[in-house]
Scaffold this motif. Structure first.
Motif, PDB file in Angstrom:
ATOM      1  N   ILE A 130      -5.115   1.362  -8.133  1.00 15.46           N
ATOM      2  CA  ILE A 130      -4.723  -0.081  -7.793  1.00 15.46           C
ATOM      3  C   ILE A 130      -5.584  -0.505  -6.785  1.00 15.46           C
ATOM      4  CG2 ILE A 130      -2.669  -1.484  -6.705  1.00 15.46           C
ATOM      5  CD1 ILE A 130      -0.907   0.357  -7.951  1.00 15.46           C
ATOM      6  N   LYS A 131      -6.246  -1.787  -7.169  1.00 12.59           N
ATOM      7  CA  LYS A 131      -7.239  -2.215  -6.286  1.00 12.59           C
ATOM      8  C   LYS A 131      -6.448  -2.538  -4.830  1.00 12.59           C
ATOM      9  CE  LYS A 131     -11.246  -5.214  -5.803  1.00 12.59           C
ATOM     10  NZ  LYS A 131     -12.080  -6.319  -6.639  1.00 12.59           N
ATOM     11  N   GLY A 132      -7.008  -2.048  -3.654  1.00  9.14           N
ATOM     12  CA  GLY A 132      -6.577  -2.755  -2.375  1.00  9.14           C
ATOM     13  C   GLY A 132      -5.702  -1.502  -1.904  1.00  9.14           C
ATOM     14  N   ALA A 133      -5.020  -0.658  -2.505  1.00 13.24           N
ATOM     15  CA  ALA A 133      -3.931   0.311  -1.970  1.00 13.24           C
ATOM     16  C   ALA A 133      -4.484   1.229  -1.143  1.00 13.24           C
ATOM     17  CB  ALA A 133      -3.349   0.901  -3.212  1.00 13.24           C
ATOM     18  N   ARG A 134      -3.698   1.354   0.131  1.00  7.27           N
ATOM     19  CA  ARG A 134      -4.209   2.196   1.113  1.00  7.27           C
ATOM     20  C   ARG A 134      -3.663   3.659   0.795  1.00  7.27           C
ATOM     21  NH1 ARG A 134      -6.244  -1.736   1.854  1.00  7.27           N
ATOM     22  NH2 ARG A 134      -6.346  -3.053   3.727  1.00  7.27           N
ATOM     23  N   GLY A 135      -3.067   3.970  -0.334  1.00 10.11           N
ATOM     24  CA  GLY A 135      -2.662   5.201  -0.701  1.00 10.11           C
ATOM     25  C   GLY A 135      -1.315   5.454   0.096  1.00 10.11           C
ATOM     26  N   THR A 136      -0.578   6.384  -0.460  1.00  9.43           N
ATOM     27  CA  THR A 136       0.920   6.979  -0.301  1.00  9.43           C
ATOM     28  C   THR A 136       0.835   8.294  -0.332  1.00  9.43           C
ATOM     29  OG1 THR A 136       1.601   6.866  -2.187  1.00  9.43           O
ATOM     30  CG2 THR A 136       1.816   4.858  -1.058  1.00  9.43           C
TER      31      THR A 136
ATOM     32  N   PRO B 268       2.339  -3.292   0.635  1.00  9.97           N
ATOM     33  CA  PRO B 268       2.132  -2.682   1.785  1.00  9.97           C
ATOM     34  C   PRO B 268       3.011  -2.781   2.793  1.00  9.97           C
ATOM     35  CG  PRO B 268       0.957  -4.629   1.600  1.00  9.97           C
ATOM     36  CD  PRO B 268       1.497  -4.405   0.232  1.00  9.97           C
ATOM     37  N   SER B 269       3.112  -1.964   4.056  1.00 11.52           N
ATOM     38  CA  SER B 269       4.267  -1.862   5.011  1.00 11.52           C
ATOM     39  C   SER B 269       3.996  -2.959   5.880  1.00 11.52           C
ATOM     40  CB  SER B 269       4.242  -0.598   5.888  1.00 11.52           C
ATOM     41  OG  SER B 269       2.989  -0.607   6.564  1.00 11.52           O
ATOM     42  N   TRP B 270       4.952  -3.564   6.926  1.00 11.11           N
ATOM     43  CA  TRP B 270       5.111  -4.856   7.749  1.00 11.11           C
ATOM     44  C   TRP B 270       3.737  -4.570   8.586  1.00 11.11           C
ATOM     45  CZ3 TRP B 270       4.694  -5.202  13.029  1.00 11.11           C
ATOM     46  CH2 TRP B 270       4.725  -6.648  13.347  1.00 11.11           C
ATOM     47  N   TRP B 271       3.433  -3.191   9.108  1.00  8.13           N
ATOM     48  CA  TRP B 271       2.404  -2.943  10.102  1.00  8.13           C
ATOM     49  C   TRP B 271       0.951  -3.056   9.223  1.00  8.13           C
ATOM     50  CZ3 TRP B 271       0.628  -2.891  14.666  1.00  8.13           C
ATOM     51  CH2 TRP B 271      -0.455  -2.384  14.884  1.00  8.13           C
ATOM     52  N   SER B 272       0.898  -2.648   7.941  1.00  4.26           N
ATOM     53  CA  SER B 272      -0.023  -2.841   7.465  1.00  4.26           C
ATOM     54  C   SER B 272      -0.719  -4.282   6.747  1.00  4.26           C
ATOM     55  CB  SER B 272       0.080  -1.916   5.741  1.00  4.26           C
ATOM     56  OG  SER B 272       0.183  -0.504   6.183  1.00  4.26           O
ATOM     57  N   GLU B 273       0.667  -5.078   6.536  1.00  9.18           N
ATOM     58  CA  GLU B 273       0.456  -6.334   6.079  1.00  9.18           C
ATOM     59  C   GLU B 273       0.072  -7.287   7.297  1.00  9.18           C
ATOM     60  OE1 GLU B 273       2.464  -9.387   2.895  1.00  9.18           O
ATOM     61  OE2 GLU B 273       3.386  -7.626   3.638  1.00  9.18           O
TER      62      GLU B 273
END
Length: 869
Positions: free
Chosen positions: A779-785, A820-825
């Motif tokens: 997924i483009k732009g995903a930071r990874g989990t 993405p999470s609140w912090w990531s977003e």
């Protein structure tokens, strides 16, 4: 001149005897009988004893006017039969026959005739003589025998001043007259130095003559029997040089053991059996005779020569016990009389076993027609003898009949007409070809100029020796029998490159149809073609539940006509019907490459054709680089997902209300998908295999429809209208390598159905050596989990044939939509923004400090001077 000398020699009968008496020192003494004359001369003591043993004393006493050529005691001593009779101590009172001795003695007695005739009447004895004495003494000669009513003749001659008896027509040979004439009351006695041998039968006579060596070579027991058993036979036999007029291979045939019938026919064309033997003195001035075969002989006597039809008479009157032999200069047969058929040549050329097999299968018409123009591929006896039992069909069987017909080629096929790759029609008419002739492939190494026959193969069989051209027939001697092509499947079964296609055929119910369908051309894809088809498509077609589609695919590779290489590669026809029901089209590039296009499949589906001309019982086999899919086979996303073992994903798609994607149909008209313009779009679905769902609670997923739609949407890529032009990647510029549903390149990005509602809906593909399919997708732009649910390995793919295109890409895990999470977003961007403000403020504050320092310090200007000015 020959007959003049003959008459002269004959007239010497009694005059010669008189000359001998006059020139001899032994004066003649008159006796009352021949027996008295013999008794009065001690040189004839042995002869008199033999006459007594043969019980011929009464005969000689009864004769009147005869001449006896009396062998002396010394002559009898050197004769084995007469000497053995004398040495026999038995009185032979009860065995009075002595037939052989009696006939030989009669041969020494002449009548007063010109030409000279003896009292010897040859007979043929089928049984041995009995021991009983003849019934009516005295035992006079019986004027009837193998020479008819005539007795055996005896020729007299003179060489220098000596007389000879029993000479040939040239006054050679014979017994010398060594004692003068003795007149008796009932005849004359002349002493000779040798016992006269009565002429043997004709077969023995000709076997002893030096000018008949060729005929002796070809004389068979059957012909010998005929020559010996035929009475009153007049034989005009050609000398050795006459046979040289025959063709070389005709002579070879006549020298074989199979030529008895033709040799007997030749003999009958030179033999006359009429009332009485035809001696040379009966030819003057001309005479016509009819041979046993029915041909006419015209004999003309001229002063310089005697002709017998088209031949010259070389030597007349060679006496025999059952006829006479005349030697002539040439054969007396018509040009077309010999009728030597191909069969006879084959027999003469050591192919008798081959001929026997032809007779067993009642195919003799192939080798007995002298007018037909044909080429024969013949295995010699040496070749057939080394074959093990079972290597050939049973003699007389239908299989053997086909094999033999396959060795006969209409027309004269000489070496100059042969070239590599040519197909020649044979005499085998195959029902599987609609009754048309089966063909055979020829291979020639055209670079070889000398002994070109060494480099020729017919149906894989090598030519062993120089071919023979006889009349209208060309014969090639091959290294092994050539079996005719078998059915298509049996033919290609040993070819490992076709094993996947064969296995596919055998897994369906159409094996017999492909095997037995008449007049077909089978286009077989090589094994690698199934990989190039796309793994999911191959897996789907080879699945047990897809037999109908597989059968249609296989039948699409069967042309409903026989098309050899020349027709496909260079012919003008471009469309051919297949057994599946739709057509295949053929195109030829400028460089000579030939492509075959399917009636269906995906856009641009075609296969390179390699014409092989592998012959079968029902047609021919060629090779394809790729599998062709007909329009009757509809490959949908749902079918490919089934092949990808993605039944769980199928359930998710169905429950999400996107089942129309599986069928390749447009979305419902009142759905949001239709409103978004996806009515004509093709779809590529990334399908995780069933094992990828082990960590998920499917019940929970099914219960949350919004989440379910998001998950499915993340795996669905809508295709642009021009996608068919982009499916060939730069890494694979092969125009046939078009089995991918998407253009896969490093860092290529595609929007998904999720992209419309999420900035993280796009997917990006990257090359990876670790992935089975060579790519990973994320997924483009995903930071990874921590759970790594935003990327997957590409395993395989398959392309659909539905409107708009598309396909399925199998991946190894489910990719969950990225939120993405609140912090990531929000947090991180705020921090970045605050830090940016402080950085900007600090920058301007530093600039201000530097400015203030610059303006508070004293500054000086240099004084101006005139020099400076």
């Amino acid at each position: 001149m020959l007959f003049t000398s003959l008459a002269l020699l004959a007239s010497l009968n009694f005059s010669l005897a008189a000359q001998v008496i006059l020139s001899s020192s032994n004066a003649s003494i008159t006796s009352s009988t021949i027996i008295d004359a013999l008794s009065n001369d001690s040189d004839y003591h042995s002869l008199l004893q033999l006459i007594q043993r043969a019980r011929l004393v009464p005969v000689l006493n009864r004769l009147n006017g005869s001449t006896l050529f009396a062998p002396t005691n010394d002559a009898i001593e050197h004769h084995s039969l007469w000497k053995s009779v004398l040495m026999d101590s038995n009185e032979l009172l009860y065995e009075n026959v002595q037939e052989q001795l009696r006939q030989q003695l009669f041969y020494h007695l002449l009548n007063e005739t010109i030409p000279p005739e003896t009292l010897h009447y040859p007979h043929s004895y089928s049984d041995s003589p009995s021991n009983e004495p003849p019934p009516h003494p005295p035992w006079m000669p019986i004027p009837n025998g193998t020479l008819g009513q005539e007795p055996q003749r005896l020729r007299l001659g003179k060489r220098k001043d000596d007389g000879y008896v029993g000479v040939d027509a040239f006054c050679n040979g014979g017994a010398k007259v060594v004692k003068g004439q003795v007149d008796a009351g009932n005849g004359v006695v002349l002493g000779i130095a040798e016992v006269l041998e009565p002429p043997p039968d004709l077969a023995t006579v000709l076997s002893q003559h030096p000018s008949l060596s060729f005929f002796r070579k070809v004389l068979t027991p059957e012909i010998k029997k005929v020559l010996n058993s035929t009475s009153e036979l007049t034989l005009f036999l050609p000398v050795d040089e006459a046979w040289d007029a025959l063709d070389h291979y005709e002579r070879i045939y006549l020298e074989s053991k199979y030529a008895t019938e033709d040799l007997l026919r030749i003999v009958n064309m030179h033999a006359v059996v009429q009332n009485g033997v035809k001696w040379a003195d009966s030819f003057e001035p001309a005479i016509n005779l009819t041979t046993i075969d029915g041909t006419k002989l015209e004999i003309v006597v001229q002063p310089e020569r005697t002709t017998v039809s088209t031949a010259d008479l070389i030597q007349p009157d060679i006496y025999a016990s059952n006829g006479v032999l005349h030697l002539i200069s040439s054969l007396l047969i018509p040009d077309d009389a010999l009728q030597i058929t191909p069969e006879k040549y084959l027999l003469a050329l050591n192919c008798s076993n081959f001929v026997s097999l032809i007779h067993d299968t009642e195919l003799t018409y192939l080798i007995n027609d002298t007018s037909s123009i044909s080429t024969i591929l013949a295995p010699s006896d040496d070749v057939l003898s080394i074959l093990a039992d079972g290597e050939l069909p049973k003699p007389g069987s239908e299989e053997m009949k086909k094999l033999l017909q396959y060795h006969f080629i209409p027309g004269n096929l000489n070496l100059k007409k042969l070239h590599t790759g040519m197909l020649i029609e044979t005499a085998l008419e195959e029902p599987g070809l609609g009754g048309n002739p089966q063909v055979m492939r020829v291979e020639v190494d055209e670079t070889q100029q000398e002994e070109a026959w060494k480099w020729v193969r017919f149906g894989g069989a090598k030519v062993l020796r120089e071919p023979v051209k006889v009349n209208n027939t060309q014969i090639y001697f091959i290294s092994r029998p050539i079996p005719p092509p078998s059915d298509a499947l049996e033919t290609v079964l040993p070819m490992l490159d076709y094993s996947m296609f064969i296995a596919a055929v055998l897994s369906t119910s159409i094996g017999d149809k492909i095997r037995n369908a008449a007049s077909t051309s089978l286009l077989i894809p090589v094994n690698s073609a199934f990989d190039r088809l796309g793994l999911l498509v191959s897996e789907y077609l080879l699945a047990s539940s897809s037999k109908t589609d597989l059968e249609n695919v296989l039948l699409h590779h069967v042309l409903s006509s026989v098309r050899y290489s020349e027709t496909l590669a260079n012919g003008t026809q471009r469309t051919f019907a297949s057994a599946e029901g739709s057509d295949l089209s053929v195109s030829r590039e400028k460089n000579g490459t030939v492509f075959v296009s399917a009636s269906g499949g995906w856009d641009g589906m075609k296969s390179q054709l390699h014409t092989r001309n592998i012959l079968t019982q029902t047609g021919v086999v060629h090779e394809l680089s790729d599998v062709l899919i007909p329009r009757s086979v509809d490959l949908t996303v749902g079918k490919l997902m089934k092949a990808a073992r993605g039944s769980t994903m199928v359930s998710l798609v169905t429950k999400a209300g996107l089942d129309w994607v599986l069928n390749g149909t447009a979305p419902p008209e009142d759905s949001q998908w239709a409103e978004q313009g996806f009515g004509k779009a093709g779809w590529v679905l990334l399908c995780p295999h069933d094992n990828a769902f082990g960590q998920y609670n499917l019940t929970e997923l099914y219960a949350d429809n919004q989440k379910l739609v998001s998950i499915v949407s993340q795996h669905l890529i809508p295709l642009p209208a021009q996608h068919n032009e982009l499916i060939v990647t730069p890494l694979h510029d092969d125009p046939l390598y078009n089995n991918r549903p998407l253009l896969l390149d490093d860092s290529v990005t595609y929007s998904t159905l999720q992209s419309a509602s999420s900035v993280h809906g796009d997917l990006v593909f990257k090359q990876s050596d670790d992935a089975k399919g060579g790519y990973i997708v994320g997924i483009k732009g995903a930071r990874g989990t921590d759970k790594q649910t935003d990327w997957a390995n590409v395993i395989s793919w398959g392309r659909t044939t539905t409107t708009g295109g598309g396909g399925v890409i199998r991946i190894d895990r489910l990719m969950m939509p990225y939120y993405p999470s609140w912090w990531s977003e929000y947090g991180l961007p705020i921090v970045v923004g605050v830090l940016g403000i402080f950085a900007i403020g600090g920058f301007f504050y530093g600039v201000r400090l530097i400015w203030r320092i610059d303006t508070t310090e004293a500054t000086y200007e240099p004084a101006s001077t005139d020099d400076d000015d």
